[in-house]
Design a protein around this motif. Structure first.
Motif, PDB file in Angstrom:
ATOM      1  N   GLU A  38       3.958 -10.825   8.792  1.00 51.56           N
ATOM      2  CA  GLU A  38       4.941 -11.404   7.865  1.00 51.56           C
ATOM      3  C   GLU A  38       4.678 -12.899   7.789  1.00 51.56           C
ATOM      4  O   GLU A  38       5.019 -13.651   8.698  1.00 51.56           O
ATOM      5  CB  GLU A  38       6.351 -11.091   8.351  1.00 51.56           C
TER       6      GLU A  38
ATOM      7  N   GLY B 225      10.658 -11.682   8.788  1.00 47.75           N
ATOM      8  CA  GLY B 225      11.394 -12.084   7.590  1.00 47.75           C
ATOM      9  C   GLY B 225      10.596 -12.908   6.607  1.00 47.75           C
ATOM     10  O   GLY B 225      10.982 -13.053   5.450  1.00 47.75           O
ATOM     11  N   ARG B 226       9.488 -13.468   7.048  1.00 44.23           N
ATOM     12  CA  ARG B 226       8.662 -14.241   6.101  1.00 44.23           C
ATOM     13  C   ARG B 226       7.950 -13.303   5.157  1.00 44.23           C
ATOM     14  O   ARG B 226       7.684 -12.151   5.468  1.00 44.23           O
ATOM     15  CB  ARG B 226       7.605 -15.047   6.862  1.00 44.23           C
ATOM     16  N   ARG B 227       7.559 -13.829   3.997  1.00 43.29           N
ATOM     17  CA  ARG B 227       6.786 -13.000   3.091  1.00 43.29           C
ATOM     18  C   ARG B 227       6.079 -13.852   2.059  1.00 43.29           C
ATOM     19  O   ARG B 227       6.470 -14.972   1.761  1.00 43.29           O
ATOM     20  CB  ARG B 227       7.675 -11.970   2.407  1.00 43.29           C
TER      21      ARG B 227
ATOM     22  N   VAL C 143      -1.948  -8.499   3.771  1.00 45.54           N
ATOM     23  CA  VAL C 143      -1.239  -9.587   4.423  1.00 45.54           C
ATOM     24  C   VAL C 143      -0.267 -10.229   3.429  1.00 45.54           C
ATOM     25  O   VAL C 143       0.847 -10.621   3.780  1.00 45.54           O
ATOM     26  CB  VAL C 143      -2.255 -10.612   4.976  1.00 45.54           C
ATOM     27  N   TRP C 144      -0.698 -10.304   2.197  1.00 45.00           N
ATOM     28  CA  TRP C 144       0.169 -10.847   1.143  1.00 45.00           C
ATOM     29  C   TRP C 144       1.388  -9.948   0.966  1.00 45.00           C
ATOM     30  O   TRP C 144       2.523 -10.424   0.875  1.00 45.00           O
ATOM     31  CB  TRP C 144      -0.646 -10.950  -0.148  1.00 45.00           C
ATOM     32  N   LEU C 145       1.160  -8.658   0.939  1.00 46.88           N
ATOM     33  CA  LEU C 145       2.285  -7.731   0.818  1.00 46.88           C
ATOM     34  C   LEU C 145       3.171  -7.811   2.059  1.00 46.88           C
ATOM     35  O   LEU C 145       4.394  -7.855   1.953  1.00 46.88           O
ATOM     36  CB  LEU C 145       1.782  -6.293   0.645  1.00 46.88           C
ATOM     37  N   GLY C 146       2.525  -7.823   3.200  1.00 44.88           N
ATOM     38  CA  GLY C 146       3.271  -7.911   4.446  1.00 44.88           C
ATOM     39  C   GLY C 146       3.982  -6.618   4.782  1.00 44.88           C
ATOM     40  O   GLY C 146       3.942  -5.634   4.039  1.00 44.88           O
ATOM     41  N   LYS C 147       4.611  -6.643   5.924  1.00 43.21           N
ATOM     42  CA  LYS C 147       5.280  -5.467   6.455  1.00 43.21           C
ATOM     43  C   LYS C 147       6.264  -4.857   5.452  1.00 43.21           C
ATOM     44  O   LYS C 147       6.269  -3.652   5.220  1.00 43.21           O
ATOM     45  CB  LYS C 147       6.015  -5.896   7.733  1.00 43.21           C
ATOM     46  N   ARG C 148       7.085  -5.692   4.857  1.00 41.83           N
ATOM     47  CA  ARG C 148       8.088  -5.138   3.946  1.00 41.83           C
ATOM     48  C   ARG C 148       7.516  -4.849   2.566  1.00 41.83           C
ATOM     49  O   ARG C 148       7.895  -3.901   1.896  1.00 41.83           O
ATOM     50  CB  ARG C 148       9.261  -6.106   3.828  1.00 41.83           C
TER      51      ARG C 148
END
Ligand SMILES: Cc1ncc(COP(=O)(O)O)c(C=O)c1O
Ligand SMILES: Cc1ncc(COP(=O)(O)O)c(C=O)c1O
Lengths: 448, 496, 496, 448
Positions: free
Chosen positions: C50, C16-18, D330-335
């Motif tokens: 995340e 949930g982190r971003r 990493v900044w973009l991340g999974k979502r």
């Protein structure tokens, strides 16, 4: 996390705030934006400013378009310098403290005064702070004598602060572009705590600091000078002229133009004032193992220890920007500062001559100059500036608002970035602009 | 961190070395004394170091690693709001249109800068609940001075001579120092058992000689003073102004506004609540927001907005004089580069985001407080006042000192070995052996857990052997430094 | 340096982190499977971490401090030319007109970039003494491959099938590896007692099957092969080409030119001689310069300069095809950002400055060599060949191994504790226990003295107790690592 | 220093070079310049390029104008990442090695292939390097079957390299914007070492990788795909389609446009190829104290160990830029990667529709697209582009030089930076330009 706290919700924590002072609506601020959108927004705002990359900039008046070496930004952007707080824990702040110590050494060398603090906000408030020191040092005296050659911002800031100091500010005029020795003599008396001058003064004139300082001293007053650090490679340093406190605007040393800030101020003094200095001062010492280190010295002067008895209220100052100053100075080095100063003096002389040769432009004064000089235009200055701006030139600083007596006066600043070709271009543009503006005025006059 | 012996850049100087090449002289090479009288010229050059660029870069890179910084680890320095500094802000501040804009540029050709400042003023106005803003002051204490000079001008304008300023004994040192600089006398107000202002003491001291009450709310104990409205009334009733030291704004953004509490003048620290990096001691900015009655006295220059007549959008200008203004507080327009960063921050987060930031800041502080209370700190380092806190809290190391024979200073120094920056210590003064923690919203739960664990371990060490703490730190670039000698026989520059 | 336990960014991930906020969708929010068939869509997202921005910044700042770098201290890695990277170059490379220029921009609107590349080509041509340049290759080994494919094209154009490429046994590993990739067979040439190529062996092996001789001069022993003209003649006489591996160009800039030595093809490493930072393993660039007879085969696109007809100054264009060209070696125009930096470097130093850089590089190497020879290294780590050196030199640790029971590896590891990056070790292969030092011109005499002193101290330690070295390092973020297991049971990604 | 060496002069040291190959004149290069002058010179060159800040850029063709978060530059400019060499001494290179390990993990996740190296030069040479692996893995087979949907630069580079590999390259065509399954089937035989496709292909079409891979496998050949990493948030990853080796151009991940480089290439494969991989690979291990660390693993593949038997000749690659890719991911991340991919797909669909609606513009193919698409103009493409450029728009990449069959074809690329407003602006500009160019052509034709 809430479970650990024993709260139902994060909002519950705000029950600490009584309902009557809680904001019961959303803030009327725009919604948050993605990084990209913020960047584009700021970029579009920035694009509406004519900066010194998009114009040939002869503006000065205390802040100058010097070439800042690339290493300055490279080093200042390091997290290790960019993000710490004031070095309250010296064991893990040796980098910042050493930088302060090196800064103090640089400024002390430049001004030839033994003591420097680690930075002030900027130039004008440093002048006003020097007055606070002087009033403390010369207990009982309430008068501050100020040369009209002092930067108008410094004079105004001093005036603002003086209402808190309960001091009287007396202004003395200029003669031939330099502080009038006669007016100074007339103004000095047994109530005078300090005399304030600037070198070069606001009109660019190189003052005889030694003469002014000795006049002040004869009256038992302190001599305080605001100096342009970038000229100190060539101009006699205040410490060798008998000046007690030298302050100034640090922007020329490694600073961005930044529409006026953040820059840094510096504050140097003779040994006797060390315990009256405002702000942080780094000092050398040793640790329990005998290893060399640095600490904030003389903290008993400061607000966090001495509170209402502090020598000044300053807390956060300009550490990072002051480090930029060190970097620029170290990059220039012993010889570079001199060479740069010499280049400026020579280019300024060339520019002054080139401009004085223009029909409708005459010198405002003939005092010696180091990097900036003033001329008087035979045409409305604003219109001339607008015309030069159309040529992509910011021709200078109009004097009229600050000096009613120099209505169409223009202050032109030189740095190592303004080449002879730039100066020639300015001369051509100014010549055409003065002629054009004169003509349009003639037409207007003829019509009216 | 670098542990080698300290060496200054001056000690690296070798005659003849250089980094800079100065551009060649392209104008007549006149002898300098022909241009400036010899007696006004410098004879002996300043002893700046002579070093090459590689040495400069290496030197400052190396000494930089003798600093602990926010990107090294948690920095819960109370009252300082060590929140993350988004790198976007550095990027937009560096755009030539900002960084290379001369401060004396004609406002016609600096419209973007003026609009940014205007927008920032409006945002701060909304956040503080006060209609007028001056961005000019350079830091918090500069804002305080501006505020008291405004108070002075306000009273003088009404023909009143007032001599005293009230501050609670929890006040930050800049408050009383500012009072003196502004020509007033400090009168301390006591703190009540809840950590708020002692209302009776305030009432007793509030009379017509009082120019102003300076207050931080939440105060430096991290406690929101619930009596604020009543206090405001007391001071206003005797004709005084209320000054809000906004250093703790990070607790209440979007939740409560000083203007609504009754304050007349507020300063904000853009380098605290609004993410300007601290730079090892600045730069910052301390804009002030004021109520209508104070507005006429605000510093000049001021930014003004003109609506266009032809629908082309507004334009902006600088107004350099105003009849009742106290005048300038500094040169030019203020720390514009700081404004850019804080404006970018405000636009990034938006109204909701700022409110959420405060919420998380308060949540994090309470979480850390609760975590600590459940460990050894609950016994040795109890909360000084109250039960919950806002964005920060103050523990007292008094039990630790008495029972474990370790001082707050020892705990702080030992934390350095654990890779954390200590909290603010020995402030506020009224708490014995104070430790003031402000985690901010940008720390994660994990880092708070690690911090709490570290403190717990340190207290366990103290239970075992206090010397582990009293001789700490061990792993830092230098160990405990002799500050006394540094002040007794100050060496404040390199002898050359 | 950071000594805490390694932890990857993946191990910091919390659901949930971003960090990023993606811009809002401003077009119809159509279901993706309506736009792309479901079976071509990804079902399970990639397990990227995340994390929040503060965590990212802190993580990479922290791990960065687990690196030794050129701004930490001397980095005398032989053959790598670890010279200072002027910060100006980073600044000009970042200008939007460079960094934000799309590679497919119409050449009409990329005139500045093409002019820069043209100027750089001309400068490299002058430095190498060869008339034609292609900037395209991405690094040294890429330049080598281009060079051998040029050789192949050249011979094929003349209807010749050649199968073998000669390289001395001192050659860098990329040389033989490139030979194989280019479809040739490697034939090793022996080294003579002076450290140069064994001319007789060369003569014996040079026949009509030889496509090329690849050579470094000065070679990887830091020795300038005085027989170069003769060697060139031998190879040319049998119809082969001469390839110059320019990794050691830093020894001879302005002093001697490969073209004048008789080479047909040269690559330069902009990331060595021309100050492009190494980036922990790239990027670099490996432009090639060639003689007239090789020119027709140069890669496309090529930069061409058109003189204007109306005196308006030249214009530049890209030529995308050429009859005999070997074709492309890569996408677009090459590592332009590297070109910008190296061009800035060349313009900063100028012709004289480059010559002086080589002079100082050679001076520094000889000074360090002399200093070392006078200390314990003189006995334990003698120079492998010759007496003087060019910009680098190779010591042999054979006596140290035999007499002190410490290997070159041990000395290197112990140097880490002393705050120095070790020299290149175990290369060139023909020197037992080789240590290859290249100080470069940007180290000061002081730092060379410190390095020599460190080596002397380390040898003193070895005389005392070899275990001090064989168990070193002690102070680094990690100590000696198990490389064998890492290759036997490779773990090359984080299991998620 | 000379005394220590025992030399008379520094020049004497150059006596090592025989006189006949010493340069006996000065270099004919301009004199050195001050930092400021070099800066001004480079700034003036840069000003003559129309960059993606000064235009709205719809150019793609493998390199895209993505928004790179500010933290990328901030971290890449740290000396600790910027200035070290390849990590030959792992004990003091843990930062760089860990960055490589994280890079490998990112790319492995993106492609759904278990093994990734630590970077290649860029996209096209990675394709050519994959061929080297395939020829090694499929000993005896010499044929490389290449889709015409593969980037022309990749095809050309492969052709160049293939002359050294002594391999035969056979090209197969497109049908409806996608690799022709029939032509593929016809080309495959027992001599085929590998099939090369690209996804999305050069015309933007999303290929059915699984079908192509299984065709290759049936013939005993390897399936190699070049993929656009920024689309892998939404497109089925090659590893899930049976692709053996996935390579590609890394520029979309954190890269500058930089007129084409330096960017990075990536190289991912199934487990079985791990010992055939080119380039550096970081691996996890422990130190003598059992502490976790990273090293360069499997070095016995590499040139410095294996020399002529190495799996590849690559040495210096693109470590720093690859770290930029990690940072962006990493900044973009999974979502974020998924959201960004979805946004691009939707905007591309919108743009395709908007452009197709213009008179004189038609779609070149109707295959599904992810971020880029091709249209055919009913007017000379160069003239249209010039007209759009006058509107401040770089409208796209003209296909004619690479694909004679699409003479007035135009490739239009979308990123998260190209808003709907930008797309609408492009549509208007293109409409006018096509109409205008058409008209001028009509006039010209009428005239001739
Ligand atoms: C409560 C409080 N007030 C005022 C200040 C002074 O702010 P500045 O340092 O910006 O002058 C501080 C800063 O430490 C503070 O914490
Ligand atoms: C002598 C020599 N040749 C070739 C190379 C290969 O250069 P690159 O790493 O740029 O491919 C090197 C680099 O280490 C080298 O030292």
């Amino acid at each position: 996390m809430l479970a650990e706290i024993g709260a139902e919700s994060a909002e519950e924590l705000f029950d600490q705030i009584p309902a009557e002072v809680r904001l019961d609506r959303d803030l009327e601020l725009p919604d948050g934006m993605s990084e990209q959108d913020v960047f584009e927004h700021l970029r579009s705002l920035a694009a509406r400013n004519a900066d010194a990359d998009s114009e040939v900039c002869f503006l000065g008046a205390g802040m100058y378009d010097h070439y800042v070496p690339a290493l300055v930004d490279a080093i200042l952007s390091r997290s290790e310098f960019l993000t710490p707080y004031t070095p309250y824990q010296p064991e893990v702040s040796q980098g910042g403290l050493q930088a302060m110590f090196e800064f103090q050494t640089c400024m002390s060398e430049l001004t030839a005064l033994p003591v420097s603090n680690a930075s002030m906000y900027e130039g004008p408030s440093s002048v006003a702070s020097a007055a606070y020191l002087a009033l403390g040092a010369k207990k009982g005296r309430r008068k501050l004598v100020v040369s009209r050659g002092l930067h108008p911002h410094s004079r105004e800031t001093l005036g603002t602060y003086a209402s808190g100091y309960d001091a009287e500010v007396v202004e003395i005029g200029l003669e031939g572009g330099l502080t009038s020795a006669d007016e100074l003599a007339a103004a000095l008396d047994g109530d005078t705590a300090a005399v304030f001058v600037q070198n070069p003064n606001f009109l660019g004139g190189v003052e005889d600091l030694a003469a002014l300082a000795s006049a002040a001293h004869e009256a038992g007053a302190m001599a305080i000078a605001s100096v342009d650090p970038m000229t100190l490679g060539v101009l006699k340093p205040p410490g060798e002229c008998g000046i007690d406190v030298a302050v100034g605007e640090g922007q020329p040393l490694g600073g961005r133009l930044d529409y006026g800030g953040p820059s840094f101020g510096f504050f140097c003094a003779t040994e006797e004032h060390i315990r009256r200095m405002p702000g942080r001062i780094a000092g050398e010492t040793t640790d329990v193992d005998g290893r060399r280190g640095f600490v904030l010295a003389l903290q008993t002067r400061e607000q966090h220890i001495r509170r209402e008895k502090a020598t000044h209220n300053i807390c956060t100052s300009q550490a990072l920007i002051a480090l930029g100053g060190v970097l620029h100075l170290v990059w220039l080095g012993k010889r570079g500062l001199v060479e740069l100063g010499e280049l400026m003096v020579r280019r300024a002389a060339y520019a002054r001559e080139a401009l004085a040769a223009i029909d409708g432009v005459e010198l405002l004064h003939e005092a010696p100059i180091a990097r900036e000089f003033a001329v008087r235009l035979d045409a409305p200055v604003q219109e001339v500036l607008d015309r030069c701006a159309d040529d992509g030139i910011a021709a200078g600083y109009p004097l009229g608002r600050d000096y009613a007596e120099y209505e169409n006066g223009l202050l032109v600043a030189i740095t190592e970035r303004r080449t002879r070709a730039d100066i020639d271009r300015l001369a051509r543009s100014l010549e055409a602009a003065v002629a054009g503006a004169g003509k349009s005025r003639d037409t207007a006059e003829a019509r009216s | 961190m670098q542990r080698d012996a300290a060496r200054t850049i001056f000690e690296r100087s070798v005659e003849g070395r250089r980094a800079a090449v100065v551009p060649e002289c392209d104008v007549p090479d006149t002898q300098l004394s022909k241009l400036i009288p010899q007696n006004l010229l410098r004879q002996k050059p300043a002893e700046l170091p002579e070093v090459s660029e590689p040495e400069i870069v290496r030197h400052y890179n190396r000494i930089s690693r003798r600093n602990f910084d926010l990107d090294t680890g948690p920095y819960p320095l109370g009252s300082c709001t060590m929140k993350h500094n988004p790198r976007l802000n550095e990027k937009v501040a560096a755009l030539p249109g900002h960084a290379r804009l001369h401060p004396a540029q004609d406002p016609k050709r600096a419209q973007g800068a003026l609009e940014l400042m205007w927008n920032l003023e409006r945002s701060l106005s909304e956040l503080t609940g006060l209609p007028h803003v001056s961005l000019q002051p350079s830091a918090g204490s500069h804002g305080e001075l501006a505020g008291l000079l405004l108070t002075r001008a306000y009273h003088e304008d009404r023909g009143q001579e007032r001599s005293r300023v009230l501050t609670p004994d929890t006040a930050h040192g800049t408050n009383p120092a500012t009072v003196t600089m502004a020509g007033y006398e400090v009168v301390k107000v006591a703190t009540n058992p809840d950590g708020g202002v002692d209302i009776d003491d305030l009432r007793a001291k509030a009379d017509e000689s009082v120019a102003c009450l300076m207050l931080t709310n939440p105060n430096t104990l991290g406690i929101f003073d619930r009596n604020i409205r009543e206090m405001a009334k007391i001071v206003h009733d005797v004709g005084g102004t209320l000054y809000y030291d906004g250093a703790n704004m990070n607790a209440v953004m979007g939740w409560s506004r000083p203007g609504d509490m009754g304050f007349d003048i507020v300063h904000l620290n853009l380098h605290k609540s609004f993410s300007q990096p601290h730079g090892g001691g600045g730069p910052g900015a301390g804009p002030i927001a004021v109520s209508d009655r104070i507005a006429p006295f605000l510093p000049v220059p001021r930014i003004v907005r003109h609506e266009s007549e032809n629908g082309a959008g507004p334009s902006f200008d600088l107004e350099h004089s105003a009849e009742k203004s106290i005048g300038r507080m500094r040169g030019f327009q203020g720390n514009f580069g700081v404004f850019v960063r804080s404006y970018a921050y405000i636009r990034s987060l938006g109204g909701d985001g700022l409110k959420e930031a405060s919420e998380t800041a308060v949540l994090n502080a309470n979480y850390l407080l609760a975590k600590l209370a459940k460990g050894r700190a609950g016994k040795h380092l109890p909360l000084a006042f109250g039960e919950r806190c806002m964005h920060e809290f103050v523990l007292t190391g008094d039990p630790a000192r008495r029972e474990l024979k370790v001082k707050t200073l020892d705990i702080a120094k030992r934390l350095l070995d654990y890779g954390f920056h200590p909290p603010t210590i020995y402030f506020p003064l009224l708490v014995d052996e104070a430790l003031m923690f402000e985690p901010t919203e940008t720390e994660t739960r994990e880092s708070l857990d690690e911090l709490a664990d570290a403190i717990d371990s340190i207290l366990a060490e103290a239970e075992e052997d206090p010397a582990i703490l009293t001789e700490a730190p061990y792993t830092t670039p230098v160990r405990r430094l002799d500050e006394a000698t540094a002040s007794r026989n100050p060496v404040v520059r390199q002898p050359l």
